[in-house]
Design a protein around this motif. Structure first.
Motif, PDB file in Angstrom:
ATOM      1  N   TRP A 276      47.136  33.030  40.748  1.00 30.68           N
ATOM      2  CA  TRP A 276      45.938  33.835  40.498  1.00 30.68           C
ATOM      3  C   TRP A 276      45.493  34.578  41.754  1.00 30.68           C
ATOM      4  CZ3 TRP A 276      41.676  32.373  43.382  1.00 30.68           C
ATOM      5  CH2 TRP A 276      41.731  31.104  43.968  1.00 30.68           C
ATOM      6  N   LEU A 277      45.887  34.088  42.934  1.00 31.89           N
ATOM      7  CA  LEU A 277      45.522  34.766  44.183  1.00 31.89           C
ATOM      8  C   LEU A 277      46.155  36.144  44.291  1.00 31.89           C
ATOM      9  CD1 LEU A 277      45.762  31.782  46.691  1.00 31.89           C
ATOM     10  CD2 LEU A 277      43.680  32.910  45.863  1.00 31.89           C
TER      11      LEU A 277
ATOM     12  N   PHE B 255      39.572  41.645  45.774  1.00 30.94           N
ATOM     13  CA  PHE B 255      38.584  41.476  46.845  1.00 30.94           C
ATOM     14  C   PHE B 255      38.747  42.557  47.914  1.00 30.94           C
ATOM     15  CE2 PHE B 255      37.529  39.724  51.051  1.00 30.94           C
ATOM     16  CZ  PHE B 255      36.172  39.486  50.869  1.00 30.94           C
TER      17      PHE B 255
ATOM     18  N   ILE C  34      43.311  38.053  42.728  1.00 31.10           N
ATOM     19  CA  ILE C  34      42.012  37.934  43.393  1.00 31.10           C
ATOM     20  C   ILE C  34      42.025  38.615  44.752  1.00 31.10           C
ATOM     21  CG2 ILE C  34      40.354  36.301  44.369  1.00 31.10           C
ATOM     22  CD1 ILE C  34      40.369  36.475  41.327  1.00 31.10           C
TER      23      ILE C  34
END
Length: 346
Positions: free
Chosen positions: A74-75, A82, A78
């Motif tokens: 999931w990073l 961001f 994200i």
């Protein structure tokens, strides 16, 4: 990590430069389409391009040290979201400070925040996915190289092991014969020791990777036959028929000797009187062909020929060429023939 997908540094420079120019021109003309003046459009496009490139290089630094995998995948979404949010916010802050009195432009800047965020986020997410793909490809390549290295090492170890087995096998037979001759025929025993010494001196130091010409290989065979004639005397007759065109062709060192030893063993086994063994060599297309023919007692000697000599040579050929069809055996009317084909690599 991302730029490793491209092998040439010069190509990376062109890609970065082309991306920056395309991004700048795209942003500039979009702003012009919304009626933004040139004096405002180009600083906006320039700042937006700079922040976009900065986001790419930050992703390059992050994924150069760590690639999220498994439960941390999931990073990959994200982190780009961001970074793109920070980039869009910084862009708005810079442009508000530069054009504080342009109220119409500031309204457009405020209303387009989420659109600008999406413009930054989408390519950065794609770049994150690309980093993951590059990482997997690198891992796959490293795994393949490691497996190839292990296979090559295993292959070399087995080749060396086979070659080390050949000489002791022949050496033990010779020493047994010398032992038998010491009492009954000491002069022949001495002669055999000297011939064995000459033979081993010429072969034991050879690198198993080095190929030799057929002419050189036949010289070793003649030294070997001199030793065997001491063992078997007048019973052993070996005829070597060599085609002149094949004399300079190459083959792995000492690959014929185990076959000839096998022919002598089975040719003399169970037979009385003289034994004729014929060795023929000739060129056939891109192959050096070696044929060894010997008599055998069909009732006493096995015709299948699966002894140490044949099995070791067959395995050696498989390791060298990856083929199992280069050694052929056949028997007919009390004669056994081995046909060996050596592909010429050049």
């Amino acid at each position: 990590m991302i730029f490793k997908a491209f092998n040439k540094p010069q190509l990376i420079k062109y890609i970065i430069s082309g991306t920056a120019i395309s991004w700048f021109l795209g942003c500039f003309f979009i702003l012009k389409g919304y009626g933004v003046e040139v004096e405002i459009a180009w600083p906006d496009a320039l700042a937006f391009t700079g922040l976009f490139l900065s986001g790419i290089f930050v992703l390059e630094l992050i994924f150069g040290f760590y690639i999220p995998k498994g439960t941390n995948s999931w990073l990959l979404i994200i982190i780009p979201l961001f970074l793109s949010f920070v980039g869009a916010a910084m862009h708005g802050f810079i442009l508000k400070w530069l054009f504080v009195e342009e109220t119409n432009y500031l309204d457009l800047l405020k209303n387009s925040f989420f659109l600008r965020w999406a413009f930054l986020a989408i390519p950065e997410i794609l770049i994150s996915v690309m980093a993951l793909v590059v990482s997997k490809l690198e891992l796959q390549e490293e795994t393949q190289k490691r497996e190839a290295s292990i296979n090559e090492l295993s292959r070399e170890v087995e080749l060396n092991s086979i070659r080390q087995q050949l000489q002791p096998h022949f050496l033990f037979n010779s020493l047994n014969s010398i032992s038998a001759l010491v009492v009954s025929q000491p002069q022949k025993a001495r002669e055999m020791v000297l011939q064995l010494s000459d033979f081993l001196r010429g072969t034991i130091r050879k690198d198993h990777k080095v190929w030799v010409s057929l002419k050189e290989e036949l010289n070793y065979l003649k030294m070997y036959l001199d030793i065997e004639r001491v063992r078997f005397g007048h019973r052993l007759h070996v005829q070597i028929n060599s085609d002149e065109s094949s004399m300079d062709m190459m083959l792995p060192q000492l690959i014929i000797q185990p076959l000839l030893e096998n022919a002598i063993k089975h040719g003399l086994y169970g037979l009385i009187g003289e034994v004729d063994i014929i060795v023929s060599t000739f060129k056939e297309q891109n192959y050096l062909v070696i044929q060894i023919e010997n008599p055998f007692d069909e009732e006493s000697s096995p015709s299948s020929g699966v002894g140490f000599g044949l099995s070791s040579v067959n395995r050696r050929l498989e390791l060298l060429f990856g083929r199992s069809d280069l050694l052929i055996t056949c028997s007919k009317e009390g004669r056994f023939m081995v046909t060996l084909k050596i592909p010429q690599l050049k």
